[in-house]
Design a protein around this motif. Structure first.
Motif, PDB file in Angstrom:
ATOM      1  N   VAL A 193       0.837  -1.206   0.000  1.00 58.60           N
ATOM      2  CA  VAL A 193       0.000   0.000   0.000  1.00 58.60           C
ATOM      3  C   VAL A 193       0.875   1.261   0.000  1.00 58.60           C
ATOM      4  CG1 VAL A 193      -1.619   1.358   1.390  1.00 58.60           C
ATOM      5  CG2 VAL A 193      -1.996  -1.094   1.056  1.00 58.60           C
ATOM      6  N   LYS A 194       1.954   1.243   0.774  1.00 59.19           N
ATOM      7  CA  LYS A 194       2.848   2.416   0.809  1.00 59.19           C
ATOM      8  C   LYS A 194       3.478   2.665  -0.559  1.00 59.19           C
ATOM      9  CE  LYS A 194       6.778   4.547   3.134  1.00 59.19           C
ATOM     10  NZ  LYS A 194       7.270   5.102   1.857  1.00 59.19           N
ATOM     11  N   ALA A 195       3.937   1.597  -1.207  1.00 58.94           N
ATOM     12  CA  ALA A 195       4.553   1.743  -2.527  1.00 58.94           C
ATOM     13  C   ALA A 195       3.544   2.296  -3.537  1.00 58.94           C
ATOM     14  CB  ALA A 195       5.095   0.399  -3.004  1.00 58.94           C
ATOM     15  N   GLU A 196       2.307   1.797  -3.471  1.00 59.18           N
ATOM     16  CA  GLU A 196       1.266   2.270  -4.390  1.00 59.18           C
ATOM     17  C   GLU A 196       0.923   3.737  -4.124  1.00 59.18           C
ATOM     18  OE1 GLU A 196      -1.828   2.020  -7.384  1.00 59.18           O
ATOM     19  OE2 GLU A 196       0.015   0.912  -6.947  1.00 59.18           O
ATOM     20  N   ASN A 197       0.791   4.100  -2.867  1.00 57.14           N
ATOM     21  CA  ASN A 197       0.461   5.487  -2.531  1.00 57.14           C
ATOM     22  C   ASN A 197       1.579   6.448  -2.919  1.00 57.14           C
ATOM     23  OD1 ASN A 197      -2.110   5.017  -1.581  1.00 57.14           O
ATOM     24  ND2 ASN A 197      -1.486   4.809   0.556  1.00 57.14           N
ATOM     25  N   ASP A 198       2.813   6.021  -2.760  1.00 63.11           N
ATOM     26  CA  ASP A 198       3.946   6.863  -3.182  1.00 63.11           C
ATOM     27  C   ASP A 198       3.879   7.130  -4.682  1.00 63.11           C
ATOM     28  OD1 ASP A 198       4.909   6.990  -0.605  1.00 63.11           O
ATOM     29  OD2 ASP A 198       6.484   5.489  -0.894  1.00 63.11           O
ATOM     30  N   ASP A 199       3.548   6.084  -5.440  1.00 59.58           N
ATOM     31  CA  ASP A 199       3.460   6.252  -6.892  1.00 59.58           C
ATOM     32  C   ASP A 199       2.247   7.085  -7.288  1.00 59.58           C
ATOM     33  OD1 ASP A 199       5.758   5.098  -7.850  1.00 59.58           O
ATOM     34  OD2 ASP A 199       4.911   3.094  -8.059  1.00 59.58           O
ATOM     35  N   ARG A 200       1.138   6.933  -6.590  1.00 60.07           N
ATOM     36  CA  ARG A 200      -0.038   7.751  -6.910  1.00 60.07           C
ATOM     37  C   ARG A 200       0.235   9.222  -6.608  1.00 60.07           C
ATOM     38  NH1 ARG A 200      -5.723   4.584  -5.553  1.00 60.07           N
ATOM     39  NH2 ARG A 200      -5.158   2.548  -6.417  1.00 60.07           N
ATOM     40  N   ASP A 201       0.885   9.497  -5.500  1.00 53.81           N
ATOM     41  CA  ASP A 201       1.267  10.881  -5.196  1.00 53.81           C
ATOM     42  C   ASP A 201       2.119  11.458  -6.317  1.00 53.81           C
ATOM     43  OD1 ASP A 201       0.035  11.573  -2.781  1.00 53.81           O
ATOM     44  OD2 ASP A 201       1.601  10.656  -1.563  1.00 53.81           O
ATOM     45  N   ALA A 202       3.107  10.689  -6.742  1.00 54.50           N
ATOM     46  CA  ALA A 202       4.008  11.140  -7.803  1.00 54.50           C
ATOM     47  C   ALA A 202       3.267  11.304  -9.126  1.00 54.50           C
ATOM     48  CB  ALA A 202       5.162  10.154  -7.963  1.00 54.50           C
ATOM     49  N   LEU A 203       2.308  10.415  -9.398  1.00 57.40           N
ATOM     50  CA  LEU A 203       1.538  10.486 -10.647  1.00 57.40           C
ATOM     51  C   LEU A 203       0.705  11.759 -10.706  1.00 57.40           C
ATOM     52  CD1 LEU A 203       0.393   9.170 -13.262  1.00 57.40           C
ATOM     53  CD2 LEU A 203      -1.392   8.166 -11.810  1.00 57.40           C
ATOM     54  N   TYR A 204      -0.016  12.062  -9.635  1.00 58.19           N
ATOM     55  CA  TYR A 204      -0.871  13.249  -9.629  1.00 58.19           C
ATOM     56  C   TYR A 204      -0.043  14.524  -9.781  1.00 58.19           C
ATOM     57  CZ  TYR A 204      -4.144   9.803  -7.702  1.00 58.19           C
ATOM     58  OH  TYR A 204      -4.923   8.685  -7.495  1.00 58.19           O
ATOM     59  N   ALA A 205       1.103  14.554  -9.126  1.00 62.85           N
ATOM     60  CA  ALA A 205       1.980  15.722  -9.240  1.00 62.85           C
ATOM     61  C   ALA A 205       2.529  15.849 -10.658  1.00 62.85           C
ATOM     62  CB  ALA A 205       3.129  15.618  -8.238  1.00 62.85           C
ATOM     63  N   GLU A 206       2.878  14.710 -11.278  1.00 62.39           N
ATOM     64  CA  GLU A 206       3.413  14.731 -12.636  1.00 62.39           C
ATOM     65  C   GLU A 206       2.364  15.189 -13.641  1.00 62.39           C
ATOM     66  OE1 GLU A 206       5.999  14.030 -15.975  1.00 62.39           O
ATOM     67  OE2 GLU A 206       6.230  14.566 -13.864  1.00 62.39           O
ATOM     68  N   ILE A 207       1.129  14.716 -13.494  1.00 65.08           N
ATOM     69  CA  ILE A 207       0.053  15.135 -14.394  1.00 65.08           C
ATOM     70  C   ILE A 207      -0.186  16.638 -14.263  1.00 65.08           C
ATOM     71  CG2 ILE A 207      -2.446  14.969 -14.800  1.00 65.08           C
ATOM     72  CD1 ILE A 207      -2.215  11.996 -14.108  1.00 65.08           C
ATOM     73  N   GLN A 208      -0.182  17.122 -13.041  1.00 61.70           N
ATOM     74  CA  GLN A 208      -0.377  18.560 -12.812  1.00 61.70           C
ATOM     75  C   GLN A 208       0.748  19.374 -13.451  1.00 61.70           C
ATOM     76  OE1 GLN A 208       0.268  20.049  -8.801  1.00 61.70           O
ATOM     77  NE2 GLN A 208      -1.482  21.432  -9.003  1.00 61.70           N
ATOM     78  N   ASP A 209       1.984  18.956 -13.221  1.00 64.36           N
ATOM     79  CA  ASP A 209       3.141  19.706 -13.739  1.00 64.36           C
ATOM     80  C   ASP A 209       3.236  19.641 -15.261  1.00 64.36           C
ATOM     81  OD1 ASP A 209       3.767  20.297 -11.133  1.00 64.36           O
ATOM     82  OD2 ASP A 209       5.357  18.790 -10.956  1.00 64.36           O
TER      83      ASP A 209
END
Length: 220
Positions: free
Chosen positions: A173-189
């Motif tokens: 779950v931690k690994a997935e959440n880390d990647d989701r955080d990074a994904l949302y930030a990347e889409i925004q940027d």
């Protein structure tokens, strides 16, 4: 009579100004956050995550080689027989006729026909890691141990349902959440979206994850 005409003229100008300001306001909102474009991108991204990889067809090497050769011959022959002697150039596109132009002019949809990029090199790397976890995460979702949240994240809600695998699920779950955080930030940027803390991006992705999750998945 002149006073009456002047008054009507001023009223018309006031109404026209109000309409322009209203349209400008709508355009500004849509440019800052392209709602429908993000929804399309989220649906496509998440559906692809949950799409099982197609099985590679089993083809005999000799047969496959012969098929490739025949295909090349057919394509070459078709090109030589169908190619026109004097190719007709395509007509140039007239300026101002693109779909995005009339969308802006009338303010009937988003300010422009924007598509959200979810395939940047960083996003593609994140997606590959997420896809590798989908089967295992789906298993724990179906068992009710892992839940989706309204902000597009996972929560290990019921460790007791994981039993001896609780430690491994915590790391998952931690690994997935880390990647989701990074994904949302990347889409925004990447798409230069104005969305403080990716609140709306996360909400839209949350709906997509909910739609594609297995039966029995809990949500918070």
């Amino acid at each position: 009579m002149r006073t009456k005409n002047l008054s009507a003229h001023r009223s018309f100008k006031s109404i026209a100004l109000f309409i322009c300001v209203a349209i400008a306001g709508c355009v500004t909102v849509n440019v800052n956050f392209p709602e429908s474009a993000v929804q399309r991108a989220a649906d496509s991204f998440v559906k692809d995550l949950y799409q099982p990889a197609p099985a590679a067809p089993q083809v005999d090497a000799a047969v496959g080689s012969a098929q490739v050769k025949n295909s090349v011959k057919k394509v070459s022959k078709k090109k030589s027989t169908n190619a026109p002697a004097n190719p007709v150039p395509s007509a140039p596109v007239k300026a101002g006729t693109e779909p995005s132009t009339w969308l802006i002019s009338f303010g009937l949809a988003e300010a422009y026909a924007q598509e959200i990029n979810t395939s940047s090199p960083k996003a593609a790397t994140i997606k590959a890691r997420m896809k590798d976890r989908v089967a295992e995460i789906s298993l724990w979702k179906a068992k009710g141990a892992v839940c989706e949240t309204a902000d597009g994240m996972l929560v290990f809600k019921h460790p007791e349902k994981a039993g001896a695998a609780a430690g491994a699920v915590t790391k998952l779950v931690k690994a997935e959440n880390d990647d989701r955080d990074a994904l949302y930030a990347e889409i925004q940027d990447t798409n230069k979206i104005t969305d403080r803390k990716q609140t709306r991006i996360r909400s839209i992705f949350s709906a997509a994850f909910k739609e594609n999750s297995p039966a029995g998945t809990c949500f918070e």
